[in-house]
Design a protein around this motif. Structure first.
Motif, PDB file in Angstrom:
ATOM      1  N   TYR A 170      -8.545 -18.128 -46.913  1.00  0.00           N
ATOM      2  CA  TYR A 170      -9.852 -18.233 -47.704  1.00  0.00           C
ATOM      3  C   TYR A 170     -10.057 -17.036 -48.492  1.00  0.00           C
ATOM      4  CZ  TYR A 170     -11.258 -22.005 -44.707  1.00  0.00           C
ATOM      5  OH  TYR A 170     -11.224 -23.344 -43.781  1.00  0.00           O
ATOM      6  N   MET A 171     -10.271 -16.976 -49.759  1.00  0.00           N
ATOM      7  CA  MET A 171     -10.381 -15.747 -50.452  1.00  0.00           C
ATOM      8  C   MET A 171     -11.173 -15.920 -51.846  1.00  0.00           C
ATOM      9  SD  MET A 171      -6.773 -15.925 -52.607  1.00  0.00           S
ATOM     10  CE  MET A 171      -5.805 -16.410 -51.122  1.00  0.00           C
ATOM     11  N   PRO A 190      -2.753 -30.684 -53.983  1.00  0.00           N
ATOM     12  CA  PRO A 190      -3.486 -31.371 -53.395  1.00  0.00           C
ATOM     13  C   PRO A 190      -3.987 -30.665 -52.063  1.00  0.00           C
ATOM     14  CG  PRO A 190      -1.067 -32.054 -52.949  1.00  0.00           C
ATOM     15  CD  PRO A 190      -1.338 -31.038 -54.234  1.00  0.00           C
ATOM     16  N   GLN A 191      -3.480 -29.466 -51.545  1.00  0.00           N
ATOM     17  CA  GLN A 191      -3.958 -28.759 -50.575  1.00  0.00           C
ATOM     18  C   GLN A 191      -4.435 -27.457 -51.057  1.00  0.00           C
ATOM     19  OE1 GLN A 191      -0.469 -29.407 -47.952  1.00  0.00           O
ATOM     20  NE2 GLN A 191      -1.702 -30.929 -46.769  1.00  0.00           N
ATOM     21  N   ILE A 192      -5.228 -27.304 -51.985  1.00  0.00           N
ATOM     22  CA  ILE A 192      -5.761 -26.133 -52.361  1.00  0.00           C
ATOM     23  C   ILE A 192      -7.173 -26.632 -53.040  1.00  0.00           C
ATOM     24  CG2 ILE A 192      -5.913 -24.308 -54.176  1.00  0.00           C
ATOM     25  CD1 ILE A 192      -2.677 -23.890 -54.019  1.00  0.00           C
ATOM     26  N   PHE A 199      -6.853 -22.282 -49.255  1.00  0.00           N
ATOM     27  CA  PHE A 199      -5.624 -22.777 -49.361  1.00  0.00           C
ATOM     28  C   PHE A 199      -5.321 -23.052 -48.002  1.00  0.00           C
ATOM     29  CE2 PHE A 199      -6.834 -19.799 -52.788  1.00  0.00           C
ATOM     30  CZ  PHE A 199      -5.889 -19.794 -54.062  1.00  0.00           C
ATOM     31  N   TYR A 200      -4.598 -24.347 -47.913  1.00  0.00           N
ATOM     32  CA  TYR A 200      -4.082 -24.690 -46.411  1.00  0.00           C
ATOM     33  C   TYR A 200      -2.742 -25.682 -46.753  1.00  0.00           C
ATOM     34  CZ  TYR A 200      -6.736 -28.919 -48.158  1.00  0.00           C
ATOM     35  OH  TYR A 200      -7.117 -29.956 -49.136  1.00  0.00           O
ATOM     36  N   LYS A 205       1.479 -21.922 -48.648  1.00  0.00           N
ATOM     37  CA  LYS A 205       2.867 -21.194 -48.960  1.00  0.00           C
ATOM     38  C   LYS A 205       2.655 -20.395 -50.288  1.00  0.00           C
ATOM     39  CE  LYS A 205       6.575 -23.779 -48.260  1.00  0.00           C
ATOM     40  NZ  LYS A 205       7.446 -24.736 -48.112  1.00  0.00           N
ATOM     41  N   VAL A 206       2.046 -21.008 -51.163  1.00  0.00           N
ATOM     42  CA  VAL A 206       1.843 -20.466 -52.503  1.00  0.00           C
ATOM     43  C   VAL A 206       1.040 -18.913 -52.237  1.00  0.00           C
ATOM     44  CG1 VAL A 206       0.480 -20.363 -54.707  1.00  0.00           C
ATOM     45  CG2 VAL A 206       1.095 -22.558 -53.601  1.00  0.00           C
TER      46      VAL A 206
END
Length: 629
Positions: A170-171, A190-192, A199-200, A205-206
């Motif tokens: 989390y940022m 889809p996973q952000i 970010f999950y 990974k990003v």
């Protein structure tokens, strides 16, 4: 310390102790141990040392005379790589952690405690242009912290909260900007959840890819590896096994281990077990890990893994052993479960399909390697046992020490089959303490949750059972792991499935002689007996005086490594939940508690599922890009 001089070149050092717990059933107790050139030559009392004293320079070391000695503790499954990445972060977690220099990061078990600790750590770092990265955030314990909340608290500095399971971050807006992330592109992922700064899974990974150049700098990575080594020493560990060597980059990992373990002459050794899949992928020129069904040419990895033996040094060793994977992780409930499965009907995941796993077992079995397999559910255990049974039927082997690792949930029938096939287990007993309460409510139900990590059953079936931390799944404190297995105490204080407890003797064997057995090193370490390396853990308290119920209170005073004494400045017991009381005063203003369940199931297809073995497997490609840059 007194000395007697004679003509022999190699002196005899006699260590006197209040009590020596040898873990050798032939001579379970002693008060003196004689050492020459780092090896034990005699165990008993001062009188029994007489034959070795003749014609030899003798040093009687009195420094440990009021201490209790045990064989040097062994953690036979951890990840120095992960410690190097995570320990330099600011740790604010639901449990207390011992950190750099022996200081304790207190537990934050309420939103108020979390906010107070977060604000205190932020205030201590005055450079607002530098990253603030904190590990251990758990929404169900710590309240809602996302982009908006972090922007309000820290509008002018980049802040990242790394979730306790490793696979989510989390940022705030400043962090997103500093990472130079394309917000339009991220919004389609889809996973952000860009609005939340969340970010999950693959989205994380990003973040990892962008941060990897920072993490691999010596001022981060080497510092973290030194912290990890220091924590091992404070926990009384003299031998640790990296159970996924080569997941990042073998040359980089060897250089880092030598710089942080070998060159300073730290009083511990690291023995490495090769990540079979990473070595096979590199041999095939494949940078991407691939799915669980992707065929792997494991035989291509054999020459490279074999060549590691020539790279060994006195404190950094390479075992003729490999690591394979079955099913998903215990922390995210992605282990493969047989009927009745999960209460909510979700499915587990394979990390290697049963067919791929069986091909790996066969390749290394036929090459006479020791095989270690990550397995967590009873469905996963069936796949591992079937692979072992097939290999054994085609090419029988004896004393092969096929090792099951973690073993979150399995059945008594499977314990019997493990014993029949000659397998043994290294379990994460901390699962009992950390997970059983929640899993009784969510996922498994009270009966199966109470029976996770069936150490008692496995011992009754005749298996050797050892305990590991899988750091940072559990602290680098072997006495905590022994306490978990001996008492089966959950975080709430409940005592579950008492029939699955192990005795005090068995608990201590699980961090000494049985842990050595699991690595095929019980001829060298694990007990205090003639011919073995003079590795001792020095204790201020006697475990047999305190008993299994109070093992976490036993204070580690230091270690003896190959005959050299290394005492801590202050003896210390394991970190306990009482350390949460060391918090700064809680403040009333705080985000309200999240409604999210404490143990969130991870969506199918997730790669990083909250287990360090899995988390690390997604990084080689990212790290390789950094190291080539």
């Amino acid at each position: 310390m007194n000395e007697q001089s004679t003509h022999h070149a190699a002196p005899l050092t006699i260590f006197k102790a209040r009590r020596i717990i040898t873990m050798d059933p032939s001579l379970p107790e002693a008060t003196a141990a004689g050492v020459i050139d780092g090896r034990i030559v005699a165990v008993g009392d001062m009188a029994s040392m007489a034959p070795w004293r003749e014609g030899r320079r003798v040093i009687v070391d009195e420094r440990l005379a009021d201490k209790v000695l045990m064989p040097g503790f062994i953690d036979n499954h951890l990840h120095p790589f992960l410690g190097a990445l995570l320990t330099p972060m600011e740790v604010i977690a639901p449990e207390a952690w011992r950190l750099e220099g022996g200081r304790v990061a207190p537990a934050a078990t309420t939103p108020e405690q979390y906010r107070a600790l977060l604000e205190a750590r932020l205030a201590a770092r005055t450079d607002h242009s530098d990253w603030f990265i904190s590990f251990g955030y758990q929404p169900s314990e710590h309240g809602v912290w996302g982009r908006a909340e972090l922007d309000a608290l820290c509008p002018d500095r980049p802040v990242i909260l790394w979730q306790r399971s490793f696979h989510e971050t989390y940022m705030n807006s400043s962090a997103i900007a500093k990472l130079e992330l394309d917000e339009l592109e991220l919004a389609r992922h889809p996973q952000i959840d860009l609005a939340r700064g969340h970010f999950y899974e693959t989205g994380n990974k990003v973040v990892v890819a962008k941060l990897m150049p920072r993490f691999l700098r010596p001022d981060w990575y080497y510092r973290g590896l030194n912290i990890t080594a220091d924590l091992m020493q404070r926990g009384g560990i003299t031998t640790a096994a990296d159970m996924l060597f080569g997941a990042l980059d073998p040359d980089y990992e060897i250089a880092a281990l030598r710089a942080c373990i070998e060159e300073p002459g730290r009083p511990l050794r690291v023995v490495n077990v090769a990540d079979a899949r990473s070595f096979a992928n590199r041999a095939a020129g494949r940078a991407v890990m691939g799915g669980p069904d992707q065929p792997i040419d494991f035989s291509g990895a054999l020459p490279v893994i074999e060549a590691l033996q020539a790279k060994a040094s006195p404190r950094v060793k390479f075992l003729r052993a490999v690591k394979l994977f079955a099913d998903g992780a215990m922390f995210s409930q992605l282990m493969q479960m047989n009927p009745p499965g999960y209460i909510d009907g979700h499915q587990g995941e394979w990390l290697m399909s049963p067919e791929v796993l069986a091909s790996g077992v066969e390749a290394f079995w036929n090459a006479d390697y020791q095989i270690h397999v990550h397995v967590n559910g009873d469905g996963g255990m069936d796949a591992v046992l079937n692979a072992l049974a097939g290999a054994q039927s085609r090419r029988p082997r004896f004393d092969h020490r096929f090792m099951m690792h973690h073993v979150g949930f399995h059945t008594n029938a499977q314990s019997t089959r493990m014993a029949a096939l000659g397998a043994h287990a290294s379990v994460n007993s901390y699962y009992i303490h950390a997970l059983a309460d929640g899993y009784a409510r969510l996922g498994l139900g009270p009966e199966r949750a109470s029976q996770i990590v069936r150490a008692g059953s496995m011992k009754r079936a005749g298996l050797k059972v050892s305990f590991h931390s899988d750091f940072m799944m559990a602290p680098l404190e072997p006495l905590t792991l022994a306490w978990c297995a001996a008492t089966r105490t959950t975080r709430s204080g409940a005592r579950i499935a008492p029939e699955e407890r192990v005795s005090l003797d068995e608990a201590l064997a699980g961090i000494t002689i049985d842990a050595a057995f699991g690595l095929g090193l019980d001829h060298e370490i694990g007990s205090i007996s003639c011919g073995k390396k003079a590795d001792f853990t020095v204790l201020e308290d006697d475990p047999y005086d305190l008993g299994g119920e109070r093992l976490r209170e036993v204070r580690v005073a230091g270690t003896v490594f190959e005959g050299e004494v290394h005492l801590l400045a202050t003896p210390a017991s394991s970190v306990t939940l009482s350390d949460a009381r060391r918090d700064p005063p809680a403040r009333p203003r705080t985000p309200k508690r999240s409604a999210a369940p404490r143990y969130r199931m991870v969506a199918g297809g997730c790669v990083a599922d909250g287990d360090p073995c899995v988390f690390m497997r997604q990084l080689p490609g990212l790290a390789a890009q950094t190291l080539r840059a």
